[in-house]
Structures are given as C-alpha cells and as structure tokens.
Design a protein around this motif. Structure first.
Motif, PDB file in Angstrom:
ATOM      1  N   LEU A  31     -32.104 -32.142   4.633  1.00  0.00           N
ATOM      2  CA  LEU A  31     -31.178 -31.714   5.676  1.00  0.00           C
ATOM      3  C   LEU A  31     -30.153 -32.829   5.880  1.00  0.00           C
ATOM      4  O   LEU A  31     -30.452 -33.866   6.459  1.00  0.00           O
ATOM      5  N   GLY A  32     -28.951 -32.595   5.388  1.00  0.00           N
ATOM      6  CA  GLY A  32     -27.921 -33.626   5.371  1.00  0.00           C
ATOM      7  C   GLY A  32     -27.833 -34.204   3.973  1.00  0.00           C
ATOM      8  O   GLY A  32     -28.122 -35.384   3.751  1.00  0.00           O
ATOM      9  N   LEU A  33     -27.439 -33.368   3.000  1.00  0.00           N
ATOM     10  CA  LEU A  33     -27.435 -33.783   1.596  1.00  0.00           C
ATOM     11  C   LEU A  33     -26.391 -34.845   1.327  1.00  0.00           C
ATOM     12  O   LEU A  33     -26.629 -35.777   0.555  1.00  0.00           O
ATOM     13  N   GLY A  34     -25.252 -34.753   1.992  1.00  0.00           N
ATOM     14  CA  GLY A  34     -24.183 -35.706   1.745  1.00  0.00           C
ATOM     15  C   GLY A  34     -23.703 -35.618   0.310  1.00  0.00           C
ATOM     16  O   GLY A  34     -23.509 -34.543  -0.256  1.00  0.00           O
ATOM     17  N   LEU A  56     -22.943 -29.153   5.608  1.00  0.00           N
ATOM     18  CA  LEU A  56     -21.921 -28.339   6.263  1.00  0.00           C
ATOM     19  C   LEU A  56     -20.563 -28.452   5.570  1.00  0.00           C
ATOM     20  O   LEU A  56     -19.800 -27.481   5.484  1.00  0.00           O
ATOM     21  N   ASP A  57     -20.227 -29.651   5.055  1.00  0.00           N
ATOM     22  CA  ASP A  57     -18.893 -29.924   4.514  1.00  0.00           C
ATOM     23  C   ASP A  57     -18.863 -29.553   3.032  1.00  0.00           C
ATOM     24  O   ASP A  57     -19.388 -30.276   2.177  1.00  0.00           O
ATOM     25  N   GLU A  58     -18.200 -28.429   2.705  1.00  0.00           N
ATOM     26  CA  GLU A  58     -18.135 -28.007   1.307  1.00  0.00           C
ATOM     27  C   GLU A  58     -17.227 -28.929   0.501  1.00  0.00           C
ATOM     28  O   GLU A  58     -17.449 -29.141  -0.708  1.00  0.00           O
ATOM     29  N   ILE A  61     -19.237 -31.703  -0.884  1.00  0.00           N
ATOM     30  CA  ILE A  61     -20.060 -31.297  -2.026  1.00  0.00           C
ATOM     31  C   ILE A  61     -19.211 -31.250  -3.298  1.00  0.00           C
ATOM     32  O   ILE A  61     -19.631 -31.709  -4.373  1.00  0.00           O
ATOM     33  N   ASN A  62     -17.997 -30.708  -3.201  1.00  0.00           N
ATOM     34  CA  ASN A  62     -17.127 -30.636  -4.371  1.00  0.00           C
ATOM     35  C   ASN A  62     -16.761 -32.026  -4.875  1.00  0.00           C
ATOM     36  O   ASN A  62     -16.706 -32.275  -6.089  1.00  0.00           O
ATOM     37  N   ALA A  63     -16.507 -32.948  -3.935  1.00  0.00           N
ATOM     38  CA  ALA A  63     -16.186 -34.315  -4.341  1.00  0.00           C
ATOM     39  C   ALA A  63     -17.386 -34.984  -5.006  1.00  0.00           C
ATOM     40  O   ALA A  63     -17.240 -35.744  -5.972  1.00  0.00           O
ATOM     41  N   ALA A  64     -18.592 -34.694  -4.469  1.00  0.00           N
ATOM     42  CA  ALA A  64     -19.790 -35.283  -5.057  1.00  0.00           C
ATOM     43  C   ALA A  64     -20.046 -34.740  -6.453  1.00  0.00           C
ATOM     44  O   ALA A  64     -20.529 -35.457  -7.340  1.00  0.00           O
ATOM     45  N   LEU A 108     -29.207 -36.355   9.492  1.00  0.00           N
ATOM     46  CA  LEU A 108     -28.118 -35.597  10.103  1.00  0.00           C
ATOM     47  C   LEU A 108     -27.379 -36.446  11.124  1.00  0.00           C
ATOM     48  O   LEU A 108     -27.966 -36.881  12.133  1.00  0.00           O
ATOM     49  N   PHE A 109     -26.089 -36.684  10.862  1.00  0.00           N
ATOM     50  CA  PHE A 109     -25.258 -37.494  11.750  1.00  0.00           C
ATOM     51  C   PHE A 109     -23.905 -36.822  11.924  1.00  0.00           C
ATOM     52  O   PHE A 109     -23.453 -36.056  11.066  1.00  0.00           O
ATOM     53  N   ALA A 110     -23.282 -37.114  13.062  1.00  0.00           N
ATOM     54  CA  ALA A 110     -21.921 -36.646  13.333  1.00  0.00           C
ATOM     55  C   ALA A 110     -21.198 -37.735  14.112  1.00  0.00           C
ATOM     56  O   ALA A 110     -21.713 -38.204  15.148  1.00  0.00           O
TER      57      ALA A 110
END
Length: 848
Positions: A31-34, A56-58, A61-64, A108-110
C-alpha cells in the motif's frame, strides 16, 4: 538519487525486504507502491512472491516504468513471481484478494506526513481482516509527532529507542490489535528517524536474521520491550535472567521520573497504585500492562485504575500464615512489653535490677492462657490466627460481617476450628474479648466497622490489632480510647492521617505501628515475583492478556462457592420432593379399584410430570457429583475442607432423614414415582417393588464401581502421591539434576539411580480434573515444564500453562505426559507409585 538497476538504497525502504522471511508464501500487498523501490528488493531476493501494489498517482507509475525498470517487475519471472500495479485507493475495502494476503506493507504519506486514516483504530482493524492466517503487517509509521518542532528550532530530537510513545500511528495500531501483537523498531538515518511496526508475536530474531539477505542482518538490533519496576525490587537480577532475550528490565525510582522510562515501558510493575504520587500515576499509559504486586487494598487500586483508564492486573500469593504470625508477634509484644524492655535493656540504667526501675515497666504484663481472642472477619488469615490462639490456650470468638446479608444467610467458605465460637453481633464480641484482631476486607459495609459508637462496647483493658486496611477503624475514636485509658493498647500495620503523626503518640508505650509489613516474607515475595515473571513472558511472547493471579486458596474458595451454590439448588429441589411425598401420602393418586380412562390419563400425566421432576433432580445430582469427585481425587486437603464447610447442608439432610424415618411404615411417594410399572398395583406390591428395585440399583452401583475401578490404573494417581518415571525409549529413570554446578534444573535419564534417590522422585499435584503438575524434590519443589527450546526443565514453583501436563494412556505401564501449552512436548513413561496419601489421616506413606 537511486540508479536504475540499484537494489539497496541504504534507507528505510530496505526494511521491507525482511518481511517475506517471516510470513507464509502468498500474495503481498504493498500500500503505497511509489516507484517500486521496495518491490525491487523483495523480488530480487524472494523471486517467487506475487506483489500487488496500490498507488494513487498514475503519473508516478508511468515515470517509474520508464526510469526505474518497474515494467520489468510486472513481467512474470522464471520463479513465478511478479508485480501487479493497481491505480486507486489502497485503503478501500475492495483492495483485497481471495484467501487474504500473506503480508501487507504500508507506506502511505501525503505532504510528508503519514495519512490521517492510519491514526484511527478502525483502519488497522480492517487491514488485519485482509490477512490470511499467520499473516503480518509491516508499517512505516514515520517519526515522532513532535519532530517538526525540533526541526524548526534546529534542535536534534532525543535519540531514544524507548520514545515510541511519541508516534500516534503506533499508538493506534497497539489499541486496535490484541495485546502483545505489535512490536516496533527505530530506523535512524542521517537526517531523520522512522519507526517501523510489525504485527503478530515478536519473531525469533536469531532465526529471522539468518533468513534475510546479508545486507539486512546487521539491522536486527530491534530493542526489546521495556519492563519497568517502578519504585520496587531494586535488585531485579532474577527478573533480568528470566526475561533475558524477551525484554529489557530496569528499576526506576521516583527520583528519576523525568527520564521518560515509565512512558517508554510496555509493562510496569509496582507495589500499589494508590500509594504512588499523583504525578507518577499520570505518567502511566492506557496501552501499558500494569502489574500490582501484593497490593493490600485491591479494590481501591482497581477502582483507581478504572478511573485512569489503565489495564491493571493483581499478582499476589497466599499470605495468611504471614499475617497470623505478625498478629501473634504484636499481641505477644503488647502482653509481654518486649519492645519496652528491649529499649530499656540497651540504656545505661539497666543495671538497677528487678527491684529498681524494671519493676514499673513490667506492671501490666499478662499471660496468654485464659485470654479471649476476638476475631473480626472470616478469612484464611483469621483461621490461621484462631489455630495459633488455641495453641496458646486462649478462647476464640469470631464475628463475620458478611454472615447475614439481604435477608439470607450466606454459606461460609472459611471454616474456623471447632473450638472457636461465632458471635451474633459485633458488640457482643467486643464486650467479651481481651484481644481484638481485624481480618476483614475493606468494603462499603466494613468501612469504619470499629467506629466511635461501636468502640463504646469494647471490654475495658482490651488490646486492638489491625493488620488490614487502616480505614477499618475510626482513628480519632481509637486515639481517644488510648488517651482515656479505656483500652490497654493497640498495634497497627500502617496508619494514615494527622492523628498518628504527633511524636507523643508514636512514643506511647502501648502503641505499636508497623510500616505495612505484616504480610511480608521472603517466601511470599519470591512466589509473587515468579508469578509476575510468568505473566510478563506470556504477555510479551504470546500476547496473552492475563487475569488476576491471586493465591491458590482464593481460587479454591471461588470453586467452593460455585459448588455450594449448586448444593443449595439441589437442596431446594429435594425439599420440594419431600413436600410432594407428604402430599401424595395424604391424598394418594393410586386406587385399588379399576379406574376410568379419564382417571388413567390424569394419573398418567401427574406421574409423568413428577417423574420428569425426579429425573431432573437426579441429573442435577449427577452433574454436581462429577466435579466433587474429581476435586476430592485432585486435592486431598480440599476434600476434607469441603466436608466441613457444609454445616447447613448437614443439618438439612438430618431433618430430611428424621422426617423420612418417621414415615417408614408408609409407602414412599418417591418410590412410587421411581417404579413406573406399579402405577395401578396395591400398596403391598409397591413395597415389594421398591425393595427389589433398591436391591437392583445397589447391584448396578456395585457393578458400575467395579467397572470404574477396573477401567484404568491411571485412576490410582492421587494428589500428593510420590512417583518415579521410567523411560520407555531407553533404560533408566527420569531424574532432576543440574548439568552445571549452580545452574538450572533439567530432566534427564540416568541408568545408575534407584527409585529411592530423591532426584528420581516427583510429587503429583493436581491443578484440575485432567491436568497435573510434577514437583521435583531435588530442585526444592519446582514444577516440571517445557521451555521455548523444547527442553524439560524445573524453573518455577507456581502453576502456569507451561507447567501443566495431561497424563494419557490406558495404564501406568504405558502412558505419556503431554504438555498443555505445547502438545509436541511428550514424555513416553512408565509410572511407579512410591507413596500414597492415606484417606484416614491424610499422611503420605510409602507403598513398600
């Protein structure tokens, strides 16, 4: 910056790679793959795992996938492991898989802060439900809640491995999961510190370190939970040795409160919560386990703990002997004035002799024989004091404040010697007693039980001794009696209030004041410490939330109360049956003439209902008799006490026997009910039927007893029997011995010993109907137990689940001992009974 093919980061992400080593094989939720940093390290060393990551941030994921080879992880490798990426809310109820996750990694951080949802207990409860059996959660809990304050002021935060209580996520996680199911560690980095939490029992760190990648093995310096002895047991070497590898043990005096050790502790042990300063009480935390060792006022401590929201557990042992000994010592000191004469003999004027200044000091000294001891309260210490008083040839009176309550006479659980006499009122006891001793617990009914009005009835020249709560006596009224000379003296174990603070009161020759030490002895204190160690071990290692561990005698009293309540129910039904018999004789439902069909149906229904009632009392008796038989076999002393503790029951049975003896010429209605085939027979036939049925029932009982006796030779074991254990897998006897001088006691097999060797002899102690313990004579009465290394050892005098065994088998020649805590701990043995307890006098005698 992290390179594209870099696996280890040197930061907290590396910690997540240690989770697969201690969980079942199954899917891991992240939970919170980054950018997938932790997923890289896990699949590098555990390539067969399936990782499901939520983010949450697609765009991230694309950058990774483009810069950090995340797309390579999404391809199934040769071992079957791969990464599945999910875009969405990681805390959604839909974020789960069938069968549950083997492990859940939470990161999980914000805006640089942990998500607020992770500070709520409901979140952790929901995540725990998504785990498969034996699954675990590993959480990055961020740093201290006040870290921003230190950063803004350019001050380094205190680097303490015990400052976890400053992290709200760990607090919420600890409250959400059962006790002992959360452990944590501090991961320190160059610019910050992070707390990592792990659910489930604490793993074996030595084993864990061998299963993780070599780069992580140096990180297994997880601090042990802290156990604090608050202002008690300064020399805790016994606790440190017993809890080595389980917890860190420290003694914290009241002068070191500001060090923060109390707030950092997982377990806090203290003498009494009530006598701690208010500032110390506020430092205790609701998630801590607080053990109260030998508190004198349990009810007061429990009420205070409830007000403070603390988890308080009382640990105590039977102190009746100590209290009775102290009372006798105080009484002898008051009667023989030993404290005054000892003080005088150390002065320079002691050479004046008997005819000098010693004679005035000796005036008023009295002998014990012929005095009247008045005991207020019914407790184990009161019974022990009565026995000692009778040995000094005193008369004993006692008054039980709880004997009558709510219009119903309560059944006693403590029986005084037969020579002691119960008084109906407290005033009668005070008027007749030369010595008065209080042994009742503090309650609303006993608060100031000796008040000014009550003390007006006390016998002039009497002595008062109080080793219980100081609130049992009105101190002002007692002090006035001393000033007036109405009583000869008093002895108090602990006092409160300004009325006892004046120096002249403490210097009064007829006043003895002790510092709350009446119930102390080295034996009792050692037993309490051993019980506390056992509780802490079970709590920290197994997550077992303990209950109050009090004396064995108090537990036995609770069992006896339950049994006596059942006795009362049986007695009430028997009385109903007796009244039913009388009514049936006055108006018998059986006639000699042929009845009509309607009468037959009526009689049938009446007899059926009464037959059902008779069956009910029969079943009630059977269910009642089963535990009593097992207890009589399990506790020889308990069986004799139970026989004495039912005077009301005996009197009721005598009345029933007398009433039944007066009716021997009549036909018993109970016999008619039991003889279901004689409903239309003559009274003569009924008599013969009842006699034959009685003979048949006697034969059935006799045959059933033979079956029981022949059923299994395991029934020959009794509480208090002395046995030896022959090993079945190798020649020799099991013995208790020290493998090293001064070391611990182990159970070994030796072939060069005999049954008469004390090392080969064990005392059988029944804990319940089916569970026993084996005490070793050589080790000083310690119980056989299994330790965490699967070794058979003798380590404790007090019973716990580790020291409890089940004896299985068809005979003593072929049986085995199975540990109740660990069924894998089995001893295949042959049992030889060396000594048994006589049923006549309770003395253990050798079989040979």
């Amino acid at each position: 910056m992290i390179k594209k093919d870099q696996v280890w980061t040197g930061s907290y992400w590396d910690e997540f790679a240690s989770l697969p080593a201690i969980i079942p094989h199954g899917p891991i939720a992240m939970l919170g793959l980054g950018a997938g940093t932790a997923a890289h390290s896990i699949l590098e060393y555990y390539p067969s795992f399936h990782i499901i990551g939520w983010e949450l941030d697609e765009l991230l994921i694309n950058a990774a996938r483009k810069y950090f080879n995340l797309s390579k992880l999404e391809e199934k490798n040769e071992h079957g492991g791969y990464l599945s990426v999910c875009i969405g809310d990681a805390l959604s109820p839909d974020a789960t898989v069938e069968g549950g996750f083997a492990g859940i990694i939470v990161d999980l951080f914000a805006d640089g802060k942990i998500l607020p949802e992770l500070l709520e207990e409901e979140t952790w409860v929901g995540l725990a439900k998504k785990l498969m059996p034996n699954g675990r959660i590993m959480v990055n809990c961020s740093g201290r809640d006040d870290y921003q304050y230190y950063r803004d002021n350019n001050v380094a935060p205190p680097k303490s491995k015990h400052s976890w209580m400053e992290n709200s996520a760990i607090k919420a996680l600890s409250r959400a999961l059962p006790a002992g199911q959360v452990c944590w560690k501090l991961v320190e980095e160059a610019e910050c510190e992070n707390y990592f939490a792990l659910t489930g029992p604490l793993p074996d760190l030595d084993v864990w370190s061998t299963l993780v990648p070599e780069k992580l093995r140096t990180k297994f310096d997880t601090p042990s939970p802290l156990v604090v002895y608050l202002n008690c047991i300064e020399d805790n070497s016994i606790e440190q040795e017993s809890l080595s590898g389980v917890a860190t043990v420290e003694h914290v005096p009241l002068s070191l409160l500001s060090d923060g050790r109390i707030e950092s502790a997982s377990v806090v042990l203290l003498h009494s919560l009530t006598f701690l300063p208010r500032a110390v009480q506020r430092r205790l935390r609701p998630w801590q386990l607080v053990l109260c060792l030998g508190s004198t006022d349990r009810a007061v401590d429990s009420a205070l703990a409830s007000d403070l929201g603390l988890r308080l557990v009382h640990v105590d042992a039977n102190r009746a002997e100590e209290v009775a000994d102290t009372v006798m010592a105080l009484i002898l000191g008051l009667l023989r004035k030993t404290h005054l004469l000892s003080r005088y003999s150390s002065s320079s004027s002691a050479a004046s002799g008997w005819l000098g200044s010693i004679q005035p000091l000796c005036r008023g000294m009295r002998r014990c024989r012929g005095l009247v001891m008045g005991i207020i309260g019914r407790s184990a210490s009161a019974r022990c004091l009565a026995t000692r008083s009778l040995a000094f040839r005193m008369s004993v009176l006692y008054f039980d404040p709880g004997y009558e309550g709510k219009g119903k006479v309560s059944r006693p659980t403590i029986v005084f010697p037969s020579a002691a006499r119960r008084m109906d009122t407290l005033n009668d006891l005070l008027a007749a007693s030369d010595l008065v001793s209080l042994h009742c617990t503090l309650s609303n009914d006993t608060m100031h039980i000796l008040n000014a009005e009550c003390l007006q009835h006390i016998k002039p020249g009497a002595f008062i001794v109080n080793t219980g709560s100081c609130q049992l006596i009105d101190d002002c009224a007692l002090k006035q009696l001393l000033i007036d000379g109405s009583i000869a003296g008093c002895a108090l174990d602990g006092v409160e209030g300004p009325q006892w603070m004046e120096a002249w009161v403490r210097e009064m020759p007829n006043v003895l004041i002790l510092p709350r030490s009446a119930d102390y002895s080295e034996e009792v204190w050692l037993e309490i410490r051993e019980k506390a160690i056992s509780i802490v071990q079970s709590y920290l290692l197994d997550g077992v939330m303990p209950s109050n561990a009090v004396s064995d005698e108090e537990e036995e009293e609770d069992e006896e109360e339950e049994e006596e309540e059942l006795d009362e129910a049986v007695f009430e039904v028997e009385n109903d049956l007796l009244q039913l018999d009388k009514r049936m004789k006055e108006d018998p439902p059986f006639v000699l003439s042929k009845p009509s069909d309607q009468q037959l149906q009526t009689d049938d229904s009446q007899l059926s209902s009464e037959y059902d009632k008779q069956r009910g009392i029969s079943h009630l008796k059977e269910s009642h008799s089963v535990p009593s038989v097992s207890r009589s076999e399990g506790r020889r002393s308990g069986s004799r006490k139970k026989g004495k503790k039912r005077p009301a029951r005996r009197r009721s049975k005598q009345k029933m026997d007398e009433s039944s003896a007066r009716e021997t010429d009549d036909v018993s209605g109970r016999d008619q009910v039991l003889s279901s085939s004689s409903r239309f027979a003559s009274p003569e036939d009924l008599k013969s039927k009842s006699k034959s049925s009685a003979v048949e029932s006697t034969m059935e009982v006799t045959s059933s007893e033979k079956e029981v006796n022949n059923n299994s030779s395991l029934d020959l074991l009794r509480d208090g029997s002395v046995i030896s254990l022959r090993a079945r897998d190798q020649p020799g006897l099991h013995v208790a011995r020290q493998r090293l001088p001064g070391g611990g006691w182990f159970l070994d097999v030796l072939s060069n010993v005999t049954k008469r060797d004390p090392a080969a002899q064990f005392l059988v102690t029944f804990r319940s109907k089916d569970a026993i313990g084996l005490r070793s004579f050589a080790s000083g009465g310690k119980l056989l137990q299994i330790n965490r290394k699967m070794e058979f050892v003798f380590a404790s005098h007090s019973f716990d689940v580790w020291e409890t065994w089940m004896l299985e088998g068809s005979s003593l020649e072929e049986c085995r001992l199975v540990n109740c805590r660990n069924p894998l701990a089995v001893l295949d043995i042959c049992v030889d009974i060396l000594a048994v307890v006589s049923e006549e006098d309770g003395v253990i005698r050798w079989v040979d």
